[in-house]
Design an enzyme around this catalytic site. Structure first.
Site, PDB file in Angstrom:
ATOM      1  N   HIS A 286       0.813  -1.221   0.000  1.00 31.49           N
ATOM      2  CA  HIS A 286       0.000   0.000   0.000  1.00 31.49           C
ATOM      3  C   HIS A 286       0.847   1.271   0.000  1.00 31.49           C
ATOM      4  O   HIS A 286       0.330   2.371  -0.239  1.00 31.49           O
ATOM      5  CB  HIS A 286      -0.937   0.014   1.213  1.00 31.49           C
ATOM      6  CG  HIS A 286      -2.299   0.535   0.895  1.00 31.49           C
ATOM      7  ND1 HIS A 286      -2.527   1.523  -0.031  1.00 31.49           N
ATOM      8  CD2 HIS A 286      -3.531   0.213   1.391  1.00 31.49           C
ATOM      9  CE1 HIS A 286      -3.817   1.793  -0.094  1.00 31.49           C
ATOM     10  NE2 HIS A 286      -4.445   1.010   0.756  1.00 31.49           N
TER      11      HIS A 286
ATOM     12  N   ASP B  98      -2.022   1.964  -4.833  1.00 28.99           N
ATOM     13  CA  ASP B  98      -3.305   2.350  -4.255  1.00 28.99           C
ATOM     14  C   ASP B  98      -4.354   1.282  -4.534  1.00 28.99           C
ATOM     15  O   ASP B  98      -4.252   0.518  -5.504  1.00 28.99           O
ATOM     16  CB  ASP B  98      -3.776   3.682  -4.835  1.00 28.99           C
ATOM     17  CG  ASP B  98      -2.862   4.833  -4.446  1.00 28.99           C
ATOM     18  OD1 ASP B  98      -2.252   4.759  -3.360  1.00 28.99           O
ATOM     19  OD2 ASP B  98      -2.754   5.800  -5.229  1.00 28.99           O
TER      20      ASP B  98
END
Length: 451
Positions: free
Chosen positions: A423, A427
């Site tokens: 992450h 995204d």
């Protein structure tokens, strides 16, 4: 009687120490020249140490899991005659120099023993010294190593005679009370390493006397060798990478039908499984999502996005999880991928994979085949930023639109596809968009062969 100190030689990888993975001798054992002493593991290879002299083992340098410095005394052997100690440890070159990150290859190296009369130029030993002269990080107290008891079982059956094994392996199995027909092996014949694996893990496969309890005794297994490396790498991946996983259901009915047609007309080409076709789809969609085909150096704060797809293929072996890499997967057709998948899986399983075949991946695929389950949350192969996990294919009824209008219920082959991402770099929207693009390609498989 004289004492010969066998010092750990330089294994040839620029390392300062190696881990004891397994002893093949105990204090008090008689060892012959060229006999196996221990398996030593570095970050890149597992090397078998062999005795350069014959005699009785009187001291060992530690227990499995301990680290021994290069040049430190590994074993002290009492010999019947004086043996000239080599001037310094020599390099042992591993023909399979290693694995980075997730995987560690297994290599067996042969050491040539010193010959009487060769003086200071004898090979593969060390300067003689008592064990108390070893570095502080080497265990000072070496206790005899006891093999775990072999599983109880009946007298070996006649089927054992049909098992291929060398006389030395048969003799050792007989001494240990092991039925060779119960020993799992991957090659054409049973090796000493297969007996070692049976001694460590064979209790789950052992024979049970009639009317005996089904309960097995508790056991404590030290995490060493390749399993320790896997544990360290997986822990580092979860500790450093904020994972998230996205799962989507994909209709693979048309893809499976096309695969069956391709196999029916394959000729001399290899039979296709689902995996090569999925890899083609992955490679075709990645150019539009370069943030997924990348590696993140979190210490330097740099993300490298790759133009080529060097696809890691998680493979389960008897030694543990390994990740051989298909180089430039984007340039291979399904049959070439199928050939490469089989070749790399076999190399990983037999410990013959080269270092360049076990490192440098840019994205990984992990598949459990028919054991794939409903969904998975795979752990990223650090420093990569994404890993894709196809799951089991199941048949279920679905609603489909009729050509003339309305809907009908038909049988479809469905598969959940999982993707785990870093992450910090990827995204959620990017991961979902990529999987949707992958889904469109898989559900219209003719596009796999379109320019």
């Amino acid at each position: 009687m004289a004492r010969f100190s066998f010092r750990l030689p330089d294994i040839g990888e620029g390392i300062s120490e190696a881990e004891i993975v397994a002893w093949h001798v105990a204090v008090g054992d008689r060892v012959e020249e060229d006999g196996r002493l221990a398996d030593m593991m570095t970050d890149k290879a597992t090397v078998e140490m062999e005795s350069p002299v014959a005699g009785t083992v009187v001291e060992l340098a530690g227990e499995p899991g301990d680290q021994v410095a290069i040049g430190a005394t590994l074993v002290v052997i009492e010999t019947e005659a004086e043996v000239v100690q080599p001037a310094e440890p020599e390099r042992v070159e591993a023909e399979n120099p290693g694995v980075e990150e997730v995987a560690t290859s297994s290599v067996t190296e042969r050491q040539d023993p010193p010959r009487h009369g060769e003086g200071d130029h004898a090979q593969h030993g060390g300067v003689g010294a008592p064990l108390d002269a070893t570095p502080a990080d080497v265990s000072q107290e070496a206790a005899p190593l006891h093999h775990p008891a072999a599983p109880d079982g009946p007298t070996p059956r006649s089927g054992e005679d049909r098992v291929l094994a060398s006389p030395a392996v048969r003799a050792r199995a007989k001494d240990l009370g092991i039925d060779l027909s119960a020993v799992h092996h991957d090659g054409h014949h049973i090796r000493h390493a297969d007996l070692d694996a049976y001694l460590r893990y064979g209790s789950a496969q052992g024979y049970r006397a009639p009317n005996a309890s089904r309960a097995r005794p508790d056991e404590t297994v030290k995490v060493i060798g390749m399993r320790r490396r896997i544990a360290e790498n997986m822990a580092a991946a979860k500790r450093h990478i904020p994972h998230f996983t996205y799962v989507e259901e994909i209709d693979v009915t048309a893809l499976e039908a096309m695969r069956a047609d391709l196999n029916a007309a394959r000729g001399q080409r290899p039979k296709l499984t689902m995996l090569p076709l999925l890899i083609v789809a992955i490679c075709r969609t990645l150019p539009n999502f370069p943030m997924l085909n990348a590696r993140y150096d979190d210490e330097a704060g740099v993300v490298t996005r790759f133009g080529s797809v060097h696809l890691g293929m998680a493979a389960q072996t008897d030694a543990g999880l390994m990740v051989p890499v298909i180089r430039d997967a984007q340039d291979l057709n399904p049959w070439q991928l199928a050939t490469e998948i089989v070749r790399l899986a076999e190399a990983a399983r037999t410990g013959k994979a080269k270092s360049e075949e076990l490192s440098g991946g840019t994205i990984t695929i992990t598949s459990l085949g028919p054991l794939g389950g409903v969904a998975t949350t795979p752990v990223i192969n650090r420093p990569e930023v994404a890993i894709i996990g196809p799951n089991r294919i199941v048949e279920r009824p679905v609603f489909r639109a009729r050509a003339g209008g309305g809907e009908e219920i038909v049988k479809a082959k469905l598969m959940n596809l999982s993707i785990s991402c870093d992450h910090r770099v990827v995204d959620g929207h990017d991961a979902a968009s990529y999987v949707q693009a992958l889904k469109r390609l898989i559900e219209t498989p003719v596009l796999l062969f379109a320019d």
